[in-house]
Design a protein around this motif. Sequence first.
Motif, PDB file in Angstrom:
ATOM      1  N   THR A  10       0.826  -1.201   0.000  1.00  0.00           N
ATOM      2  CA  THR A  10       0.000   0.000   0.000  1.00  0.00           C
ATOM      3  C   THR A  10       0.861   1.252   0.000  1.00  0.00           C
ATOM      4  N   THR A  11       1.891   1.267   0.817  1.00  0.00           N
ATOM      5  CA  THR A  11       2.785   2.423   0.869  1.00  0.00           C
ATOM      6  C   THR A  11       3.510   2.599  -0.461  1.00  0.00           C
ATOM      7  N   LEU A  14       0.942   4.027  -3.042  1.00  0.00           N
ATOM      8  CA  LEU A  14       0.585   5.425  -2.787  1.00  0.00           C
ATOM      9  C   LEU A  14       1.779   6.355  -2.926  1.00  0.00           C
ATOM     10  N   GLY A  15       2.955   5.829  -2.634  1.00  0.00           N
ATOM     11  CA  GLY A  15       4.168   6.647  -2.677  1.00  0.00           C
ATOM     12  C   GLY A  15       4.544   7.105  -1.287  1.00  0.00           C
ATOM     13  N   THR A  16       5.825   7.179  -1.037  1.00  0.00           N
ATOM     14  CA  THR A  16       6.306   7.557   0.284  1.00  0.00           C
ATOM     15  C   THR A  16       6.058   9.023   0.599  1.00  0.00           C
ATOM     16  N   SER A  17       5.794   9.833  -0.413  1.00  0.00           N
ATOM     17  CA  SER A  17       5.491  11.240  -0.142  1.00  0.00           C
ATOM     18  C   SER A  17       4.051  11.412   0.360  1.00  0.00           C
ATOM     19  N   ARG A  18       3.180  10.463   0.017  1.00  0.00           N
ATOM     20  CA  ARG A  18       1.779  10.544   0.445  1.00  0.00           C
ATOM     21  C   ARG A  18       1.517   9.729   1.705  1.00  0.00           C
ATOM     22  N   ARG A  19       2.295   8.681   1.922  1.00  0.00           N
ATOM     23  CA  ARG A  19       2.115   7.836   3.108  1.00  0.00           C
ATOM     24  C   ARG A  19       3.486   7.420   3.609  1.00  0.00           C
TER      25      ARG A  19
END
Length: 64
Positions: A10-11, A14-19
Amino acid sequence: MTTTWDELVTTALLGTSRRAPAPPVRARDGQDAASALLDAAAVETVRRRAGALSAAARARPEPA
């Protein structure tokens, strides 16, 4: 608490900048969050495969 595969996926989606990655994912000195996430996914992959049972062997094919 360990990071589960679903949380890692999931991370990553979504991308580490969003989550932000779950707390067990720790970045080493100078490492960005995305690289730390990939390292954690690699460790989790090995952990999951280590517990897998091998499949039963199939019969050998007839000689050509």
